[in-house]
Design a protein around this motif. Structure first.
Motif, PDB file in Angstrom:
ATOM      1  N   TRP A  44     -19.795 -10.690  16.967  1.00 26.29           N
ATOM      2  CA  TRP A  44     -19.769 -11.969  16.591  1.00 26.29           C
ATOM      3  C   TRP A  44     -20.643 -12.368  15.709  1.00 26.29           C
ATOM      4  CZ3 TRP A  44     -21.179 -16.252  20.798  1.00 26.29           C
ATOM      5  CH2 TRP A  44     -21.243 -17.680  20.005  1.00 26.29           C
ATOM      6  N   LEU A  45     -22.161 -11.777  15.976  1.00 29.32           N
ATOM      7  CA  LEU A  45     -23.372 -12.532  15.367  1.00 29.32           C
ATOM      8  C   LEU A  45     -23.810 -11.679  14.181  1.00 29.32           C
ATOM      9  CD1 LEU A  45     -25.514 -13.336  18.397  1.00 29.32           C
ATOM     10  CD2 LEU A  45     -23.844 -15.017  17.077  1.00 29.32           C
ATOM     11  N   VAL A  46     -23.693 -10.348  14.358  1.00 26.95           N
ATOM     12  CA  VAL A  46     -23.980  -9.470  13.094  1.00 26.95           C
ATOM     13  C   VAL A  46     -23.120  -9.801  11.833  1.00 26.95           C
ATOM     14  CG1 VAL A  46     -24.519  -7.152  12.219  1.00 26.95           C
ATOM     15  CG2 VAL A  46     -25.042  -7.660  14.682  1.00 26.95           C
ATOM     16  N   PRO A  47     -22.062  -9.943  11.837  1.00 32.19           N
ATOM     17  CA  PRO A  47     -21.077 -10.058  10.630  1.00 32.19           C
ATOM     18  C   PRO A  47     -21.542 -11.513  10.034  1.00 32.19           C
ATOM     19  CG  PRO A  47     -19.575  -9.330  12.368  1.00 32.19           C
ATOM     20  CD  PRO A  47     -21.004  -9.627  13.072  1.00 32.19           C
ATOM     21  N   ILE A  48     -21.709 -12.473  10.828  1.00 30.24           N
ATOM     22  CA  ILE A  48     -22.195 -13.972  10.183  1.00 30.24           C
ATOM     23  C   ILE A  48     -23.519 -13.489   9.448  1.00 30.24           C
ATOM     24  CG2 ILE A  48     -23.014 -16.162  10.843  1.00 30.24           C
ATOM     25  CD1 ILE A  48     -21.042 -16.005  13.183  1.00 30.24           C
ATOM     26  N   LEU A  49     -24.678 -12.907  10.121  1.00 29.51           N
ATOM     27  CA  LEU A  49     -25.601 -12.492   9.518  1.00 29.51           C
ATOM     28  C   LEU A  49     -25.684 -11.557   7.958  1.00 29.51           C
ATOM     29  CD1 LEU A  49     -28.799 -12.706   9.951  1.00 29.51           C
ATOM     30  CD2 LEU A  49     -28.660 -10.366  11.048  1.00 29.51           C
ATOM     31  N   ALA A  50     -24.737 -10.776   8.192  1.00 25.96           N
ATOM     32  CA  ALA A  50     -24.364  -9.804   7.055  1.00 25.96           C
ATOM     33  C   ALA A  50     -23.956 -10.900   5.897  1.00 25.96           C
ATOM     34  CB  ALA A  50     -23.476  -8.806   7.086  1.00 25.96           C
ATOM     35  N   ALA A  51     -22.866 -11.739   6.444  1.00 24.07           N
ATOM     36  CA  ALA A  51     -22.379 -12.733   5.198  1.00 24.07           C
ATOM     37  C   ALA A  51     -23.454 -13.691   4.618  1.00 24.07           C
ATOM     38  CB  ALA A  51     -21.170 -13.588   5.852  1.00 24.07           C
ATOM     39  N   ALA A  52     -24.397 -14.159   5.393  1.00 27.95           N
ATOM     40  CA  ALA A  52     -25.607 -14.881   5.128  1.00 27.95           C
ATOM     41  C   ALA A  52     -26.364 -14.020   4.232  1.00 27.95           C
ATOM     42  CB  ALA A  52     -26.237 -15.485   6.038  1.00 27.95           C
ATOM     43  N   GLY A  53     -26.578 -13.092   4.296  1.00 24.41           N
ATOM     44  CA  GLY A  53     -27.450 -12.231   3.607  1.00 24.41           C
ATOM     45  C   GLY A  53     -26.846 -11.867   2.207  1.00 24.41           C
ATOM     46  N   VAL A  54     -25.518 -11.613   2.198  1.00 21.09           N
ATOM     47  CA  VAL A  54     -24.918 -11.397   0.691  1.00 21.09           C
ATOM     48  C   VAL A  54     -24.838 -12.675  -0.191  1.00 21.09           C
ATOM     49  CG1 VAL A  54     -23.796  -9.164   1.475  1.00 21.09           C
ATOM     50  CG2 VAL A  54     -22.722 -11.370   1.482  1.00 21.09           C
ATOM     51  N   VAL A  55     -24.720 -13.787   0.442  1.00 18.25           N
ATOM     52  CA  VAL A  55     -24.528 -14.826  -0.697  1.00 18.25           C
ATOM     53  C   VAL A  55     -25.870 -15.765  -0.269  1.00 18.25           C
ATOM     54  CG1 VAL A  55     -22.056 -14.905  -0.006  1.00 18.25           C
ATOM     55  CG2 VAL A  55     -23.598 -16.241   1.461  1.00 18.25           C
ATOM     56  N   ARG A  56     -26.863 -15.061   0.095  1.00 16.43           N
ATOM     57  CA  ARG A  56     -28.154 -16.168   0.044  1.00 16.43           C
ATOM     58  C   ARG A  56     -28.692 -16.485  -1.173  1.00 16.43           C
ATOM     59  NH1 ARG A  56     -33.824 -14.894  -0.163  1.00 16.43           N
ATOM     60  NH2 ARG A  56     -33.037 -12.916  -0.601  1.00 16.43           N
ATOM     61  N   ALA A  82     -17.769  -9.626  -5.606  1.00 17.09           N
ATOM     62  CA  ALA A  82     -16.996  -8.558  -5.171  1.00 17.09           C
ATOM     63  C   ALA A  82     -17.992  -7.503  -4.929  1.00 17.09           C
ATOM     64  CB  ALA A  82     -15.941  -8.123  -6.105  1.00 17.09           C
ATOM     65  N   GLY A  83     -18.907  -7.320  -5.740  1.00 17.99           N
ATOM     66  CA  GLY A  83     -19.803  -6.411  -5.291  1.00 17.99           C
ATOM     67  C   GLY A  83     -20.688  -6.870  -3.866  1.00 17.99           C
ATOM     68  N   GLN A  84     -21.072  -8.072  -3.769  1.00 18.06           N
ATOM     69  CA  GLN A  84     -21.713  -8.507  -2.713  1.00 18.06           C
ATOM     70  C   GLN A  84     -21.000  -8.322  -1.469  1.00 18.06           C
ATOM     71  OE1 GLN A  84     -24.779  -8.450  -4.313  1.00 18.06           O
ATOM     72  NE2 GLN A  84     -25.434 -10.111  -2.793  1.00 18.06           N
ATOM     73  N   MET A  85     -19.671  -8.744  -1.435  1.00 21.06           N
ATOM     74  CA  MET A  85     -18.820  -8.696  -0.327  1.00 21.06           C
ATOM     75  C   MET A  85     -18.738  -7.103  -0.043  1.00 21.06           C
ATOM     76  SD  MET A  85     -15.858 -11.326  -0.706  1.00 21.06           S
ATOM     77  CE  MET A  85     -15.138 -10.721  -2.485  1.00 21.06           C
ATOM     78  N   LEU A  86     -18.534  -6.105  -1.005  1.00 17.31           N
ATOM     79  CA  LEU A  86     -18.413  -4.704  -0.667  1.00 17.31           C
ATOM     80  C   LEU A  86     -19.640  -4.291   0.074  1.00 17.31           C
ATOM     81  CD1 LEU A  86     -16.836  -2.030  -0.823  1.00 17.31           C
ATOM     82  CD2 LEU A  86     -17.689  -1.632  -3.062  1.00 17.31           C
ATOM     83  N   ILE A  87     -20.861  -4.466  -0.405  1.00 18.57           N
ATOM     84  CA  ILE A  87     -22.029  -3.820   0.225  1.00 18.57           C
ATOM     85  C   ILE A  87     -21.962  -4.438   1.504  1.00 18.57           C
ATOM     86  CG2 ILE A  87     -23.727  -5.608  -0.716  1.00 18.57           C
ATOM     87  CD1 ILE A  87     -25.555  -2.990  -1.266  1.00 18.57           C
ATOM     88  N   GLY A  88     -21.914  -5.833   1.836  1.00 10.05           N
ATOM     89  CA  GLY A  88     -21.911  -6.410   3.050  1.00 10.05           C
ATOM     90  C   GLY A  88     -20.934  -5.724   4.100  1.00 10.05           C
ATOM     91  N   TRP A  89     -19.717  -5.553   3.598  1.00 10.76           N
ATOM     92  CA  TRP A  89     -18.866  -4.950   4.535  1.00 10.76           C
ATOM     93  C   TRP A  89     -19.317  -3.474   4.783  1.00 10.76           C
ATOM     94  CZ3 TRP A  89     -15.761  -0.744   4.320  1.00 10.76           C
ATOM     95  CH2 TRP A  89     -14.532  -0.620   5.000  1.00 10.76           C
ATOM     96  N   LEU A  90     -19.689  -2.657   4.004  1.00  7.07           N
ATOM     97  CA  LEU A  90     -20.282  -1.435   4.137  1.00  7.07           C
ATOM     98  C   LEU A  90     -21.442  -1.332   5.373  1.00  7.07           C
ATOM     99  CD1 LEU A  90     -20.266   0.310   0.753  1.00  7.07           C
ATOM    100  CD2 LEU A  90     -18.701   0.710   2.536  1.00  7.07           C
ATOM    101  N   PHE A  91     -22.350  -2.666   5.331  1.00  5.39           N
ATOM    102  CA  PHE A  91     -23.379  -3.012   6.174  1.00  5.39           C
ATOM    103  C   PHE A  91     -22.881  -2.842   7.517  1.00  5.39           C
ATOM    104  CE2 PHE A  91     -26.687  -4.816   3.020  1.00  5.39           C
ATOM    105  CZ  PHE A  91     -27.157  -3.428   2.754  1.00  5.39           C
ATOM    106  N   LEU A  92     -21.628  -3.183   7.962  1.00  2.97           N
ATOM    107  CA  LEU A  92     -20.780  -3.257   8.962  1.00  2.97           C
ATOM    108  C   LEU A  92     -20.135  -2.056   9.332  1.00  2.97           C
ATOM    109  CD1 LEU A  92     -19.390  -6.788   8.654  1.00  2.97           C
ATOM    110  CD2 LEU A  92     -21.406  -6.292   9.624  1.00  2.97           C
TER     111      LEU A  92
END
Length: 568
Positions: A72-84, A107-117
């Motif tokens: 629940w929480l880590v994907p929200i944190l990852a989203a906050a990081g890539v669009v900060r 698209a690049g930000q979303m890809l790297i954020g998804w890879l972090f997950l």
């Protein structure tokens, strides 16, 4: 792609790894702590002679609560990081000055954020499979269970991450981003609960619990809660596919919005001006419904209910304006609240006037196949449950007299519409019509004014036969009767002789047939003991030995057992 754009993209990826790469590390460590560490601890405590292996039937059984929090929480944190970078003015100005198109950038930000997950999840799955087979213990789970966990967790985290990115594009502050993402996750369920919980206040007889506990809520179940339920309800291929399509939709909408997002929106609560009134009035609406629901449950008086609507909506409106305007000086915006209050008043009055005739609708007697009369909607949804209970509080009645009696009570309630009361008796009236349609209503009514109706329905043989298992035509033979002391619970009389049991059961049946309706409704019995009846199939049920058990008492007195029961 030109050399400048390629270099800028590589610089962005390097910057992300340096600034928010710790999210991937934290993600991996949390999953290791939730899944791999318990395996290692179980191995360290394993004793072959005892065979003390934890009974984990799926990966979700290992640490279900912690796993749900991670997903629940880590994907929200990852989203906050890539669009900060969108939420800080100087950083937004710098990034948007780079020779990268916005579509490529996000698209690049979303890809790297998804890879972090994804990468930490894959690594955790590999380590878990290594533990399952490398430690050589008789684990109840295998590689297939780990694979199922990996796929389902990745789907859930992807959806939450995609939603977080979309919300991040809509807002201009990181704190607001995190708060609104969590609200968005629970909003479908929350708004449905608020709407259905308020409808009984305005539509007399509306069965809110029926809709809130039915299939209508399944599609609105929050993802964190759905994830916690995966231990019992695996995700189907259709559900996983639907969630992935939803993720793609969120990603696509995020890119479309980002191309139209003004750069100067950084630092604002909401990036698009059109969303600001929607946010303000949306918060006011939710708070309005919350206030009505709260005072509707606590006070059940119209004065307090109206106060709840007004006070809570006013607070919600003011707080939302403060968030949008970034100041507490919002009291000059009172005209907007007056407009909101006027619209809500019209909506509430329209529902109350009931132009479609929902409240007044009572089926024709000739159209009714059977009626349902009880205290909850549970057995209306699952009628087979009644066969398993000794006291079936919810009844399907089929005799003509009972159908007439229930319909007469329904018609009288529709006519009277008694005021809501915390001390009223809850009754549920349902109809199964001959054409297959169903109709259900739920009422909270005072007992005394409608006692003649209750007497007519609940005093009937059909009702009591369904209410008591012992009065039904078929039940397993009784092989033992135990009467227990009401205070200590110890057995004081035990009957095992078949003839004695048969005679006792006949006396008990007479008392059940003669039980006053007032005692059934109010539970106003004076308990003097508990009668436990053991059936030949091994099941047992208990009947209270109460003040109205005159035939049972006479039977016990004749055999000199009553004195034993009276002893304390």
């Amino acid at each position: 792609m030109s050399a400048k754009r390629l270099s800028a993209n590589r610089a962005m990826w390097g910057q992300n790894l340096r600034q928010i790469g710790w999210i991937a590390i934290i993600h991996w460590l949390l999953w290791l702590a939730a899944i791999v560490l318990p395996m290692a601890l179980a191995y360290s405590q394993y004793d072959p002679k005892v065979g003390n292996i934890p009974q984990w039937y799926s990966v979700y059984d290992i640490a279900n609560g912690m796993e749900a929090l991670c997903a629940w929480l880590v994907p929200i944190l990852a989203a906050a990081g890539v669009v900060r970078y969108m939420h800080e003015k100087r950083l937004a100005d710098f990034i948007h000055s780079l020779p990268i198109r916005r579509t490529e950038l996000l698209a690049g930000q979303m890809l790297i954020g998804w890879l972090f997950l994804a990468v930490p999840l894959v690594l955790t799955a590999l380590v878990a499979i290594g533990c399952l087979y490398g430690l050589d213990l008789p684990w109840p789970i295998g590689a297939g269970d780990v694979g199922r966990w990996l796929g389902e967790t990745l789907v859930v985290e992807t959806v939450i991450f995609a939603l977080g990115v979309m919300v991040g594009v809509l807002v201009g502050q990181s704190i607001v981003h995190i708060v609104l993402t969590n609200i968005a996750l629970f909003f479908p369920t929350g708004i449905m609960v608020l709407l259905f919980s308020n409808l009984p206040l305005w539509l007399y007889g509306f069965p809110d619990g029926y809709y809130l506990s039915g299939n209508l809520m399944d599609w609105a179940l929050p993802l964190p809660i759905r994830y916690a339920m995966l231990t019992d309800q695996a995700m189907s291929a259709g559900e996983a596919g639907l969630l992935l399509l939803l993720s793609l939709l969120f990603f696509g909408v995020s890119i479309w919005l980002y191309e139209r997002r003004p750069t100067e929106a950084a630092g604002q609560a909401l990036a698009f001006s059109v969303l600001r009134p929607l946010f303000v009035y949306g918060v006011a609406l939710c708070m309005c419904l919350t206030g009505g629901f709260y005072f509707g449950q606590v006070q059940r008086q119209w004065g307090w209910i109206i106060f709840g609507y007004v006070a809570f909506s006013l607070i919600g409106y003011a707080v939302a304006q403060m968030v949008v305007m970034k100041t507490w000086r919002v009291f000059h915006k009172w005209k907007g609240y007056i407009a909101f209050a006027a619209v809500m008043s019209v909506l509430f009055l329209t529902v109350r006037l009931d132009p479609v005739g929902y409240v007044r609708h009572v089926p024709n007697l000739s159209d009714i196949e059977k009626v349902y009369f009880g205290q909850s909607v549970m057995n209306w949804q699952n009628p087979n449950l009644m066969e398993r209970e000794f006291e079936a509080f919810d009844q399907f009645l089929r005799t003509k007299d009972n159908i007439k009696a229930v319909r007469a009570l329904h018609a009288q309630l529709v006519h009277d519409q008694p005021l809501l009361s915390r001390f009223g008796n809850v009754i549920v009236i349902g109809y199964v019509l001959k054409d297959g349609t169903r109709l259900l209503r739920r009422y909270e009514v005072p007992i005394e004014p409608y006692m003649p109706y209750f007497q007519r329905i609940m005093g009937s043989n059909e009702y009591k036969q369904q209410y008591y298992l012992l009065l039904r035509p078929s039940y397993s033979p009784i092989r033992q009767v135990t009467i227990r002391n009401v205070e200590t619970g110890r057995p004081v009389v035990v009957l095992a002789d078949p003839k004695e049991i048969e005679s006792f059961v006949q006396a008990l049946k007479q008392d059940l047939w003669n039980e006053p309706v007032e005692d059934i409704i109010r539970g106003g019995r004076t308990w003097q003991g508990d009668i436990e009846l053991l059936q030949s199939d091994g099941d047992s049920f208990t009947v209270p030995l109460s003040s109205h058990s005159t035939h049972v008492r006479e039977w016990l007195q004749q055999r000199h057992h009553w004195e034993q029961i009276q002893k304390r």
